[in-house]
Design a protein around this motif. Sequence first.
Motif, PDB file in Angstrom:
ATOM      1  N   ARG A   1      58.804  35.727 -17.195  1.00 59.50           N
ATOM      2  CA  ARG A   1      59.931  35.886 -16.286  1.00 59.50           C
ATOM      3  C   ARG A   1      59.524  35.348 -14.916  1.00 59.50           C
ATOM      4  N   HIS A   2      60.481  35.278 -13.998  1.00 59.24           N
ATOM      5  CA  HIS A   2      60.200  34.770 -12.658  1.00 59.24           C
ATOM      6  C   HIS A   2      60.228  35.904 -11.644  1.00 59.24           C
ATOM      7  N   PHE A   3      59.318  35.842 -10.697  1.00 58.65           N
ATOM      8  CA  PHE A   3      59.258  36.846  -9.645  1.00 58.65           C
ATOM      9  C   PHE A   3      59.662  36.217  -8.315  1.00 58.65           C
ATOM     10  N   ALA A   4      60.574  36.878  -7.602  1.00 59.55           N
ATOM     11  CA  ALA A   4      61.002  36.407  -6.284  1.00 59.55           C
ATOM     12  C   ALA A   4      60.872  37.562  -5.293  1.00 59.55           C
ATOM     13  N   GLY A   5      59.819  37.537  -4.511  1.00 63.39           N
ATOM     14  CA  GLY A   5      59.647  38.530  -3.463  1.00 63.39           C
ATOM     15  C   GLY A   5      60.363  38.072  -2.208  1.00 63.39           C
ATOM     16  N   VAL A   6      61.254  38.895  -1.689  1.00 63.46           N
ATOM     17  CA  VAL A   6      62.089  38.490  -0.560  1.00 63.46           C
ATOM     18  C   VAL A   6      61.800  39.342   0.656  1.00 63.46           C
ATOM     19  N   SER A   7      61.377  38.689   1.736  1.00 61.65           N
ATOM     20  CA  SER A   7      61.281  39.316   3.052  1.00 61.65           C
ATOM     21  C   SER A   7      62.253  38.566   3.940  1.00 61.65           C
ATOM     22  N   VAL A   8      63.309  39.221   4.365  1.00 58.62           N
ATOM     23  CA  VAL A   8      64.431  38.539   5.009  1.00 58.62           C
ATOM     24  C   VAL A   8      64.002  37.817   6.287  1.00 58.62           C
ATOM     25  N   GLU A   9      64.664  36.702   6.580  1.00 56.27           N
ATOM     26  CA  GLU A   9      64.388  35.956   7.809  1.00 56.27           C
ATOM     27  C   GLU A   9      65.696  35.420   8.387  1.00 56.27           C
TER      28      GLU A   9
ATOM     29  N   VAL B   1      64.081  39.979  -8.561  1.00 57.57           N
ATOM     30  CA  VAL B   1      64.090  39.862  -7.108  1.00 57.57           C
ATOM     31  C   VAL B   1      63.668  41.209  -6.542  1.00 57.57           C
ATOM     32  N   SER B   2      62.597  41.222  -5.763  1.00 59.01           N
ATOM     33  CA  SER B   2      62.105  42.470  -5.192  1.00 59.01           C
ATOM     34  C   SER B   2      62.081  42.385  -3.682  1.00 59.01           C
ATOM     35  N   ILE B   3      62.727  43.368  -3.028  1.00 59.46           N
ATOM     36  CA  ILE B   3      62.674  43.404  -1.568  1.00 59.46           C
ATOM     37  C   ILE B   3      61.742  44.499  -1.069  1.00 59.46           C
ATOM     38  N   MET B   4      61.357  45.431  -1.950  1.00 64.05           N
ATOM     39  CA  MET B   4      60.446  46.509  -1.556  1.00 64.05           C
ATOM     40  C   MET B   4      58.999  46.190  -1.910  1.00 64.05           C
ATOM     41  N   GLU B   5      58.811  45.316  -2.888  1.00 63.90           N
ATOM     42  CA  GLU B   5      57.461  44.974  -3.336  1.00 63.90           C
ATOM     43  C   GLU B   5      57.229  43.465  -3.243  1.00 63.90           C
ATOM     44  N   HIS B   6      57.811  42.851  -2.224  1.00 64.17           N
ATOM     45  CA  HIS B   6      57.687  41.396  -2.082  1.00 64.17           C
ATOM     46  C   HIS B   6      56.240  40.962  -1.869  1.00 64.17           C
ATOM     47  N   TRP B   7      55.417  41.879  -1.424  1.00 65.55           N
ATOM     48  CA  TRP B   7      54.007  41.604  -1.135  1.00 65.55           C
ATOM     49  C   TRP B   7      53.101  41.810  -2.349  1.00 65.55           C
ATOM     50  N   ASN B   8      53.634  42.326  -3.459  1.00 61.04           N
ATOM     51  CA  ASN B   8      52.840  42.830  -4.577  1.00 61.04           C
ATOM     52  C   ASN B   8      52.408  41.701  -5.511  1.00 61.04           C
ATOM     53  N   ALA B   9      51.211  41.168  -5.279  1.00 66.05           N
ATOM     54  CA  ALA B   9      50.710  40.055  -6.085  1.00 66.05           C
ATOM     55  C   ALA B   9      50.452  40.478  -7.526  1.00 66.05           C
TER      56      ALA B   9
ATOM     57  N   PRO C   1      74.278  41.364   9.259  1.00 65.19           N
ATOM     58  CA  PRO C   1      73.221  40.357   9.157  1.00 65.19           C
ATOM     59  C   PRO C   1      72.013  40.691   8.285  1.00 65.19           C
ATOM     60  N   LEU C   2      71.242  41.719   8.625  1.00 68.25           N
ATOM     61  CA  LEU C   2      69.998  41.951   7.898  1.00 68.25           C
ATOM     62  C   LEU C   2      70.259  42.292   6.440  1.00 68.25           C
ATOM     63  N   ALA C   3      71.212  43.171   6.188  1.00 75.56           N
ATOM     64  CA  ALA C   3      71.472  43.590   4.813  1.00 75.56           C
ATOM     65  C   ALA C   3      72.059  42.458   3.976  1.00 75.56           C
ATOM     66  N   ALA C   4      73.051  41.763   4.517  1.00 76.12           N
ATOM     67  CA  ALA C   4      73.687  40.692   3.750  1.00 76.12           C
ATOM     68  C   ALA C   4      72.749  39.507   3.555  1.00 76.12           C
ATOM     69  N   LEU C   5      71.971  39.179   4.580  1.00 75.24           N
ATOM     70  CA  LEU C   5      71.008  38.083   4.429  1.00 75.24           C
ATOM     71  C   LEU C   5      69.937  38.419   3.393  1.00 75.24           C
ATOM     72  N   THR C   6      69.507  39.671   3.343  1.00 77.49           N
ATOM     73  CA  THR C   6      68.537  40.083   2.332  1.00 77.49           C
ATOM     74  C   THR C   6      69.106  39.854   0.936  1.00 77.49           C
ATOM     75  N   ALA C   7      70.344  40.286   0.736  1.00 76.49           N
ATOM     76  CA  ALA C   7      70.986  40.098  -0.563  1.00 76.49           C
ATOM     77  C   ALA C   7      71.180  38.612  -0.871  1.00 76.49           C
ATOM     78  N   TRP C   8      71.633  37.852   0.116  1.00 80.65           N
ATOM     79  CA  TRP C   8      71.888  36.425  -0.086  1.00 80.65           C
ATOM     80  C   TRP C   8      70.599  35.662  -0.401  1.00 80.65           C
ATOM     81  N   GLN C   9      69.557  35.913   0.374  1.00 79.52           N
ATOM     82  CA  GLN C   9      68.307  35.187   0.164  1.00 79.52           C
ATOM     83  C   GLN C   9      67.663  35.538  -1.169  1.00 79.52           C
ATOM     84  N   GLY C  10      67.941  36.749  -1.668  1.00 73.20           N
ATOM     85  CA  GLY C  10      67.436  37.122  -2.983  1.00 73.20           C
ATOM     86  C   GLY C  10      68.267  36.570  -4.119  1.00 73.20           C
TER      87      GLY C  10
END
Length: 308
Positions: free
Chosen positions: A248-256, A229-237, A124-133
Amino acid sequence: MRAVVQNSFGGPEVLETVDIDRPKPLGGEVLIRVRASGVNPVDVAVRSGAYPLLGEPAFGVGWDISGVVEEAGPGARFKVGDEVFGMPFFPRAATGYAEYVAAPSRQVARKPASIDHVQAAAVPLAALTAWQGLVDAAQVKAGDRVLIHRAAGGVGHFAVQIAKARGAHVIALASEARHEFVRGLGADEVIDYRVTDFTDAVRDLDVVFDSSAEGARSLSVLRPGGTLVSIMEHWNAELAAEVEAAGRHFAGVSVEPDYASLEAIAALIDAGRIRPHVQETFPLEEAGKAHELVGSGRVQGKIVLTVR
């Protein structure tokens, strides 16, 4: 019931297996008899205090679960006996390392029929992180050139397979010892990041999936209009602004939690297009040993706790 809790921040030794009250499902919830629980790097960071997501202890640990519905509250979308999996409540506490978990029925999905509970708990958590990104944010499509950081890890090994299932040309970063594993997942190219700087090896990528906090360097290999797509720096404005300023486009992902995406992932698993890799299992009582291994950063795929 037995559950793993911690009363202080610290090393793996702070994890204790104790008896606590079994939760009761409310309306729209199911009580799940947990058969296996996945262990993720975020679990380790929360336990140590490096990422105080849940505030100060005491609290229960873990999110990824796979098991069988024991009770169904009024209005729940599953019935007793259904096999389900998910990562309920993230980023709030779920106490997933336990014999029972009560969860909203729309935060879990039916377990893929082709895999067992141990394999399902790795998803769940790992695959959803990848999918949502990759799917939700970057909208990866056939023909896209996609770079995956840390491609042999928990999130990375799903990211490779999801991008490949979408028809992308996948370039994976992994140590030489992991190359055969990553190629077996479907990667078209594999780069040993220890000897080759990826910024010298690739150019004009459509998507970079960054799980290594390499966002600023990854920007240089994206084509104009590409997506980071960043999962470690999703908060980095600041990083987000730099990426957008470069065209380019930035997509910060925090899984839900997302049952619809879990269902799509389950369908790909049952179709043989995604397979979770479990390196090792530990009994619930040895959660500390599992954390020690995950914290080493040398895991290929996932580590899972089994619950009797």
